[in-house]
Design a protein around this motif. Structure first.
Motif, mmCIF file in Angstrom:
data_model
loop_
_atom_site.group_PDB
_atom_site.id
_atom_site.type_symbol
_atom_site.label_atom_id
_atom_site.label_comp_id
_atom_site.label_asym_id
_atom_site.label_seq_id
_atom_site.Cartn_x
_atom_site.Cartn_y
_atom_site.Cartn_z
ATOM 1 N N UNK A 127 27.283 40.256 46.969
ATOM 2 C CA UNK A 127 27.772 40.138 45.731
ATOM 3 C C UNK A 127 27.674 41.566 44.852
ATOM 4 N N UNK A 128 26.466 42.291 44.875
ATOM 5 C CA UNK A 128 26.314 43.439 44.274
ATOM 6 C C UNK A 128 27.206 44.348 44.890
ATOM 7 N N UNK A 129 27.370 44.530 46.223
ATOM 8 C CA UNK A 129 28.085 45.499 46.661
ATOM 9 C C UNK A 129 29.653 45.221 46.334
ATOM 10 N N UNK A 130 30.071 44.074 46.085
ATOM 11 C CA UNK A 130 31.356 43.954 45.718
ATOM 12 C C UNK A 130 31.967 44.427 44.401
ATOM 13 N N UNK A 131 30.772 44.181 43.550
ATOM 14 C CA UNK A 131 31.010 44.289 42.056
ATOM 15 C C UNK A 131 30.867 45.818 42.111
ATOM 16 N N UNK A 132 30.166 46.707 42.675
ATOM 17 C CA UNK A 132 30.289 48.120 42.426
ATOM 18 C C UNK A 132 31.430 48.627 43.206
ATOM 19 N N UNK A 133 31.952 47.915 44.384
ATOM 20 C CA UNK A 133 33.136 48.304 45.063
ATOM 21 C C UNK A 133 34.257 48.436 44.004
ATOM 22 N N UNK A 134 34.444 47.277 43.323
ATOM 23 C CA UNK A 134 35.535 47.100 42.438
ATOM 24 C C UNK A 134 35.456 48.182 41.244
ATOM 25 N N UNK A 135 34.170 48.356 40.731
ATOM 26 C CA UNK A 135 34.109 49.373 39.860
ATOM 27 C C UNK A 135 34.620 50.877 40.146
ATOM 28 N N UNK A 136 34.024 51.174 41.533
ATOM 29 C CA UNK A 136 33.883 52.605 41.929
ATOM 30 C C UNK A 136 35.427 52.709 42.248
ATOM 31 N N UNK A 137 36.016 51.901 42.886
ATOM 32 C CA UNK A 137 37.483 51.902 43.455
ATOM 33 C C UNK A 137 38.438 51.509 42.731
ATOM 34 N N UNK A 138 38.030 50.983 41.601
ATOM 35 C CA UNK A 138 39.091 50.435 40.569
ATOM 36 C C UNK A 138 40.107 49.489 41.049
#
Length: 580
Positions: A486-497
């Motif tokens: 879950x953490x990885x997906x939240x970060x991925x959405x933020x970083x890759x917009x």
């Protein structure tokens, strides 16, 4: 306006999966205190009398002769002041002068208050009436002569609590208090009681034996297992008004004695307490009263007891704690928190999540409770506000207590902001409440973002489990492996917009779980972005059919929540649910 987004994905591994659409108050507790018991007696007299022709003077060192004095003082409309045996305290001398008194009634013989004190009063121009017998029983009987009544109250003459607990009622109703031994009835007492139509015994059989009771006509007994239970039975059985109660230590006679006349003037009882604790039998009474007056200083009735009384007068009580309570009261009431979390504000969240049915978090700043949030059914409102209440009734109840609406679902009440949360999927019923002091509503720019992320992840599970508990669904277990996904997906959405359950490579939540080595029979995912904190995002998920279904699904056993701060929306949330 803050941009927010949410999305939900549910997968049930049977033969297929289903993808769901995106969907400020002044205290009512006062303390009357002086530097010592003599000064406290003077301060009590200030509250009840500007001027008095008479005063009653009793020993401040021994209780026996003073026990029966309350009804007499009330009849005379006179305060009770205290003295040493051989010396009149300056505090008492000054108060007699301030009251412009001309007549002093001394309770007890020379063994209690010496001739030296009597002479000092006479020399100051006072008329003196000494009411004293050869012992405490005779003294009480002589006091009874001043109180013509067809009733009498009988109390143990070897101890003071029972007589003091009944003193306001006796005084208000002009009923004399006479004293007895535990196993034998003194002659002086027998002579007073023989012609009475009604006698009230205070104390259990260890205080007044059945042998003594059998020698008394028309007896009603109010007695408990100890002094506090006896006091409770007296208050319930011989009721007075409910506006105010006086509170005194049950371990010493002086403050309750001098306060009994003031209590009688206000038709109020005296609640006896321990120094640092309200006994359970008395605790059951405190919610009956609107205001309290504590007799004596903190050495007699501690600030901890004072705070507990404040709680009972508050509109909102959260498991015995209220906004503006001390951290000491919080810890002494609920124990140490299971967790201390970072918040968006300047306070820390003290989280109590041992039982999802009573989940609650308190905002604490430098030893004071400044906020509270819960979505569990574990709090009380004097006006009847409660979870499950419909929106119209909530709004009407808040209006009745004087809460002023500000913006949708926000109200201001005294020095606090009240935010109410509704469950749109359950007829717009009240599903949570947040109270916060107005002076703590500013966002803290120095909040530790790393700790904040972890705190919100844990709170999301806590709030989900509180909701599940209200629907009688087993709690979700924290899952560290799913949390990392879950953490990885939240970060991925933020970083890759992007904002989607599938990442740009097309990997679904289920594929990401599998890739992390997590085996499951059913799984689901909630995502959101832009909500201010865990409370806000949980509220939005509750009001979205798909997200709510994931949170409340009995199919799911484990949960991993992941938060990332950053990106276009400022903050991203992911919840991964699954069942092994």
């Amino acid at each position: 306006m803050r941009k927010v987004r949410m999305s939900i994905l549910l997968f049930v591994f049977v033969f297929s999966f289903i993808l769901l659409d995106q969907a400020k108050a002044s205290s009512n507790v006062e303390r009357i205190r002086g530097e010592n018991r003599y000064d406290t007696a003077g301060m009590i007299s200030f509250w009840g009398w500007n001027q008095s022709d008479a005063v009653v003077v009793a020993s401040g060192e021994t209780f026996p002769d003073a026990l029966a004095g309350g009804p007499l003082a009330y009849k005379l409309n006179a305060p009770i002041l205290l003295t040493y045996k051989d010396r009149l305290p300056e505090e008492t001398k000054d108060r007699i002068s301030q009251l412009q008194a001309s007549h002093v009634y001394i309770l007890g013989g020379a063994s209690a208050i010496s001739g030296r004190v009597e002479k000092e009063l006479k020399d100051s121009g006072m008329k003196i009436t000494r009411i004293g017998g050869e012992d405490r029983f005779q003294t009480a009987a002589k006091i009874a002569d001043y109180l013509p009544s067809d009733q009498a109250i009988v109390a143990n003459g070897r101890n003071f609590p029972d007589a003091l607990a009944v003193a306001p009622y006796a005084a208000k109703n002009g009923i004399p208090i006479v004293l007895t031994e535990s196993d034998t009835l003194p002659e002086a007492t027998e002579m007073v009681t023989r012609d009475k139509k009604k006698l009230i015994l205070v104390g259990g059989e260890s205080a007044i034996s059945s042998n003594v009771a059998s020698k008394l006509p028309s007896v009603s007994r109010y007695g408990g297992a100890d002094r506090y239970e006896t006091a409770q039975k007296i208050i319930n059985g011989l009721p007075m008004a409910k506006e105010r109660a006086y509170v005194s230590t049950g371990a010493n006679f002086a403050d309750a004695l001098t306060g009994s006349v003031l209590a009688a003037k206000e038709n109020a009882p005296i609640l006896l307490v321990q120094k640092d604790k309200i006994p359970s039998s008395i605790h059951n009474l405190v919610d009956s009263y609107e205001t309290f007056s504590i007799l004596g200083g903190a050495n007699a009735v501690s600030t901890n007891v004072q705070e507990r009384l404040v709680v009972s007068t508050e509109e909102f009580q959260f498991q015995g704690v209220h906004v503006n309570a001390s951290e000491n009261l919080l810890r002494s009431t609920l124990g140490a928190p299971q967790r201390i979390d970072e918040s968006r504000y300047s306070f820390d969240w003290f989280v109590y999540n041992k039982d999802p049915k009573t989940y609650i978090q308190f905002g604490v700043f430098y030893g004071n409770v400044v906020a509270v949030y819960t979505n569990s059914d574990s709090w009380m409102s004097k006006s009847g506000l409660k979870l499950g209440m419909g929106k119209a009734e909530v709004e009407n109840t808040l209006k009745q207590i004087g809460a002023v609406p500000d913006q949708e679902n926000d109200y201001y009440y005294d020095d606090q902001m009240i935010r109410v949360y509704y469950d749109g999927m359950d007829k717009d019923s009240l599903s949570g409440i947040l109270l916060m002091r107005e002076d703590f509503m500013t966002v803290n720019p120095d909040a530790d973002m790393g700790e904040l992320k972890t705190s919100m992840e844990k709170q999301l599970r806590d709030q989900a489990n509180a909701l599940r508990a209200r629907h009688l669904i087993a709690p979700l277990k924290e899952d560290k492996e799913a949390r990392e996904v879950a953490r990885a997906h939240s970060k991925d959405m933020a970083v890759r917009n992007y904002f989607s359950h599938d990442n740009p490579e097309g990997l679904s939540p289920f594929q990401r779980l599998s890739k992390a080595g997590i085996s499951y029979t059913s799984a689901g995912e909630n995502i959101a972005a832009g909500q201010f904190n865990a409370i806000a995002v949980h509220d939005e998920w509750v009001n979205s059919a798909g997200h709510r279904k994931n949170i409340l699904s009995p199919l799911f056993h484990n949960l991993g929540a992941g938060v990332y701060i950053g990106g276009e929306y400022g903050i991203y949330y992911t919840e991964d649910f699954y069942t092994p």
